[in-house]
Design a protein around this motif. Structure first.
Motif, PDB file in Angstrom:
ATOM      1  N   HIS A  57       6.756 -35.163 -15.734  1.00 54.48           N
ATOM      2  CA  HIS A  57       7.334 -33.838 -15.497  1.00 54.48           C
ATOM      3  C   HIS A  57       7.510 -33.573 -14.007  1.00 54.48           C
ATOM      4  N   ALA A  58       6.490 -33.914 -13.233  1.00 49.16           N
ATOM      5  CA  ALA A  58       6.552 -33.653 -11.795  1.00 49.16           C
ATOM      6  C   ALA A  58       7.667 -34.458 -11.131  1.00 49.16           C
ATOM      7  N   LEU A  85      10.925 -33.117  -9.080  1.00 48.72           N
ATOM      8  CA  LEU A  85      11.179 -33.516  -7.691  1.00 48.72           C
ATOM      9  C   LEU A  85      12.556 -34.148  -7.512  1.00 48.72           C
ATOM     10  N   LYS A  86      13.108 -34.693  -8.610  1.00 48.45           N
ATOM     11  CA  LYS A  86      14.428 -35.313  -8.538  1.00 48.45           C
ATOM     12  C   LYS A  86      15.558 -34.297  -8.616  1.00 48.45           C
ATOM     13  N   ALA A 135      17.875 -30.141  -4.135  1.00 44.85           N
ATOM     14  CA  ALA A 135      17.028 -29.346  -3.245  1.00 44.85           C
ATOM     15  C   ALA A 135      17.204 -27.858  -3.460  1.00 44.85           C
ATOM     16  N   ALA A 136      18.414 -27.436  -3.755  1.00 42.50           N
ATOM     17  CA  ALA A 136      18.670 -26.005  -3.971  1.00 42.50           C
ATOM     18  C   ALA A 136      17.932 -25.480  -5.176  1.00 42.50           C
ATOM     19  N   ALA A 137      17.773 -26.341  -6.197  1.00 36.38           N
ATOM     20  CA  ALA A 137      17.102 -25.915  -7.431  1.00 36.38           C
ATOM     21  C   ALA A 137      15.611 -25.827  -7.268  1.00 36.38           C
ATOM     22  N   TYR A 195       7.160 -27.761  -3.718  1.00 37.14           N
ATOM     23  CA  TYR A 195       5.764 -27.955  -3.331  1.00 37.14           C
ATOM     24  C   TYR A 195       4.841 -27.881  -4.549  1.00 37.14           C
ATOM     25  N   ARG A 196       5.185 -26.974  -5.480  1.00 36.04           N
ATOM     26  CA  ARG A 196       4.380 -26.889  -6.705  1.00 36.04           C
ATOM     27  C   ARG A 196       4.558 -28.146  -7.550  1.00 36.04           C
ATOM     28  N   ALA A 197       5.776 -28.718  -7.553  1.00 36.51           N
ATOM     29  CA  ALA A 197       6.007 -29.968  -8.280  1.00 36.51           C
ATOM     30  C   ALA A 197       5.212 -31.108  -7.654  1.00 36.51           C
TER      31      ALA A 197
END
Length: 212
Positions: A199-200, A204-205, A208-210, A79-81
């Motif tokens: 960077h964002a 996001l890529k 999901a676990a990371a 969410y921050r990304a």
């Protein structure tokens, strides 16, 4: 508004910060930036200053960024990304808008009112210095906290540039110092936008676990 304005640094959340305190600080700097946008956009239009209008739009962009930071503080990294991506797009829109303003003033040979530029530019510097002070204790927090502080730090440099433009307009009797500073601010905003978006998107890529 340097390349990493509002950009999240490498993903290192560091020690846990007082989120409730950070929220209160964000509300304070959000109010400061929103108020200064109204002051500077009016003064920039009245004085015919591209640099003041550019700085006013930067205050608006920062207010939006702080609002986004308020929304995602304490949330998962993905969410921050996503918030960082929104910040990057905002910076790009700001940069393109300033390019248009600067081109219009250069085409019409506008001569800004240097006294208004100087006085309002100084007020903007004081406002950003106060925001800088409020965010100082959170400069080593997570990406969202650090990006808010970096934004304000770079805005102080932008305010100093506006003051130099006012001095240049007063000394030369031409509007070119104002146009040059506005153009530099536009380029920095566009460069920063590209950096933040890259960077964002990279974050996001990640699996999901990371980013949980």
């Amino acid at each position: 508004m340097a390349d990493h304005c509002c950009a999240p640094p490498p993903l290192n959340l560091g020690p846990r910060q007082d989120v409730s305190t950070f929220r209160r600080v964000l509300w304070a700097v959000l109010g400061i930036n929103a108020a200064m946008f109204l002051v500077e956009i009016g003064a920039g239009l009245a004085a015919g200053s591209a640099a003041l209008q550019a700085d006013a739009l930067d205050f608006l962009g920062d207010a939006a960024n702080y609002a986004i930071s308020l929304f995602v503080v304490g949330m998962a990294l993905r969410y921050r990304a996503s918030a960082a991506l929104a910040k990057g797009v905002t910076m790009g829109v700001f940069g393109l808008w300033v390019v248009g303003i600067t081109g219009w003033h250069a085409l019409h040979g506008t001569l800004p009112h240097s006294i208004t530029m100087g006085s309002v530019g100084f007020a903007a510097l004081v406002a950003n210095a106060l925001s800088f002070y409020l965010l100082w204790r959170h400069r080593t927090g997570d990406a969202n906290m650090r990006s808010a502080w970096i934004c304000t730090r770079n805005d102080v440099l932008g305010n100093l540039a506006v003051l130099l433009a006012a001095l240049g307009v007063f000394g030369t009797g031409t509007g070119w110092p104002d146009i040059i500073v506005a153009a530099i601010m536009a380029v920095l905003a566009l460069q920063g936008s590209v950096t933040v978006v890259r960077h964002a998107l990279a974050e996001l890529k990640q699996p999901a676990a990371a980013t949980a």
